[in-house]
Scaffold this motif. Sequence first.
Motif, PDB file in Angstrom:
ATOM      1  N   LYS A  38      30.782  14.716  31.871  1.00 42.23           N
ATOM      2  CA  LYS A  38      31.462  14.151  33.027  1.00 42.23           C
ATOM      3  C   LYS A  38      32.923  13.884  32.682  1.00 42.23           C
ATOM      4  O   LYS A  38      33.253  13.570  31.546  1.00 42.23           O
ATOM      5  CB  LYS A  38      30.776  12.848  33.445  1.00 42.23           C
ATOM      6  N   GLY A  46      38.393   9.281  41.445  1.00 42.58           N
ATOM      7  CA  GLY A  46      37.338   8.289  41.587  1.00 42.58           C
ATOM      8  C   GLY A  46      37.570   7.371  42.753  1.00 42.58           C
ATOM      9  O   GLY A  46      38.149   7.764  43.770  1.00 42.58           O
ATOM     10  N   GLY A 100      34.823   9.196  39.140  1.00 45.39           N
ATOM     11  CA  GLY A 100      33.749   9.907  39.828  1.00 45.39           C
ATOM     12  C   GLY A 100      33.656   9.501  41.283  1.00 45.39           C
ATOM     13  O   GLY A 100      33.939   8.364  41.661  1.00 45.39           O
ATOM     14  N   ARG A 103      30.499   6.464  43.657  1.00 45.34           N
ATOM     15  CA  ARG A 103      29.951   5.482  42.727  1.00 45.34           C
ATOM     16  C   ARG A 103      29.632   4.177  43.450  1.00 45.34           C
ATOM     17  O   ARG A 103      30.117   3.099  43.123  1.00 45.34           O
ATOM     18  CB  ARG A 103      30.939   5.249  41.586  1.00 45.34           C
ATOM     19  N   ARG A 437      32.698   9.504  29.552  1.00 39.84           N
ATOM     20  CA  ARG A 437      33.449  10.397  30.431  1.00 39.84           C
ATOM     21  C   ARG A 437      34.622  10.990  29.657  1.00 39.84           C
ATOM     22  O   ARG A 437      35.356  10.279  28.982  1.00 39.84           O
ATOM     23  CB  ARG A 437      33.933   9.669  31.682  1.00 39.84           C
TER      24      ARG A 437
END
Length: 574
Positions: A38, A46, A100, A103, A437
């Motif tokens: 990731k 994100g 990301g 989330r 990550r």
Amino acid sequence: MAPPTSSQIKPGRTLLVLLAIILAMGATIALQKAFVPKFGLDLAGGTTVTLSPVTTDGKAPPQESLDRAVNIIRDRVNGTGISDAEVARSGDNIVISVPGAGRDEAIKLVATTAEMRFRQVLAVAAATTPPTTLPTTAATPSPSAVTPSTGTSPAGRALSKALAEPTPTPTVTRRARSHTATGEKTGAGTRAKATPSPTPSVAPSEEDPLAGQDLSGIDPAALQKFRTIDCTAKNRGQGAQDDPNKQIVACSQDGSARYILDKAAVQGSQITTASAGVRQDTGEWVVNLDFKSQGASQWSDLTAKAFGAQPPRNQIGVVLDGLVITAPASNGRIPGGKTEISGSFNQQSATELADQLKYGALPLKFVQSSVVSVSSTLGQDQLRGGLVSGAIGLLIVMLYLLLYYRGLGAIGIASLGIATIVTYFSVAVLSANVGFRWSLPHIIGLVVSIGITADSFIVYFERIRDEMKEGHRTLRAAVEVAWRRAKRTILVADAVMFIAAVVLYFLAVGGVAGFAFAMGLTTLIDIVVVFLFTKPLMSLAARMKFFSKGHKLSGLDAERMGRTNSGAEHLQEA
């Protein structure tokens, strides 16, 4: 020539151990489908959440409380320091950037206050239409368990079903090694069996949900609020900061029940640790709690007090952020402070609850003032540039090894290749299991580690050549003697690097902590590769005529080693 000794066979076994480790990591990646790690916030973008504090008097919150909240939220979203989440203060607000997209679970985690309290239930009723009866269960007394009593529990439909089954849920169990005659021994400890009994039930009327219940000692204001509270509303009091020194009215988490609860007997600050796990005998997900010494004493008193009361006062409400998440009935005193909460948990809900309790309660109430999606600040071009720079650095190191060490350089290149594979597999496994990550600081740390790994090979190779030059030893003997001396140098150098990485990791946050983690990871991988691959491969190479006879391309020829041909012939093995 003498037959091989056990020490000569060992290199092959060591290589098999390394191969088994690589295959195990590869199988893990294949099963989890985690072929690509990731990406972090700078490479994948994100979500950014801004939390604004809310105080009862409308004044600015204390700076100490804000600093504590920042630390708690940072632990929640980036507890390991490797997920690349960022938490920072902006005035009186707290800005959280989570890598990301989508989330939602992390956003929910940072916004909740996670204030847990344990209160005795004083009264209970259905949230909407009052039931005609409130069934109860009776259990064989045991000092080691708490089991559900009324059907109007926060587990709602799950509890209604449980009352009809031999093993009701939820339960709160003391985790112990011994078991009583009335209990059944499980992997977690002792768990008393609750059995249905025709105990007289409480039957409130349609007009008054409290009819037939003992109302002594209940605050009149709580009685009035209980009759008017709407537990079907969307928020149902979520995030309410209840006063632990007052009786409260609260809804169940699923909105199926309403409660009047006594003053808090045990507060969440008394919890030492909280973890999610699976009970071995039933396979259900549970949350294990350990209390501090004061909390353990308070919990023992509370369970004993509830055990001696009539339903529904034999129940203990577990209140989280103003909602009752479970309300089991006391089946005896629970000493020791080791408790297990079970109910309608799955892996996600049990883990979320354990994390909220483990990382502590926020000292302030916050509201989300904004939630926005952010794009990556670097993107694929920068990622490609970082990977290309790493590949160029690796290529230069390989060329140097070949030009200077020739045949020995091939062993170094093979070691670098194995180190690259182990590093990538490690990153992929960590990404899938602990939230690692891949951000630019991590990539920088991995690129820098190429030189660190190559240093270990060079130290070993130079020691071998020194032993052959100065000690006039054969290659096989030089490989073993050089290893005993070189490994100390390698371990000391790697230890210094690893200590620096650990100190930097714990003292820094954000990208710097990510860089330190990557550097520490590759330092450990360097040790694994040198001990399990480079040294065993060198021992096997010493048996080959190409190296032992001093071929011109081996890097160990007489001219390069500074010996005469006659001297070289003298050192050759039979």
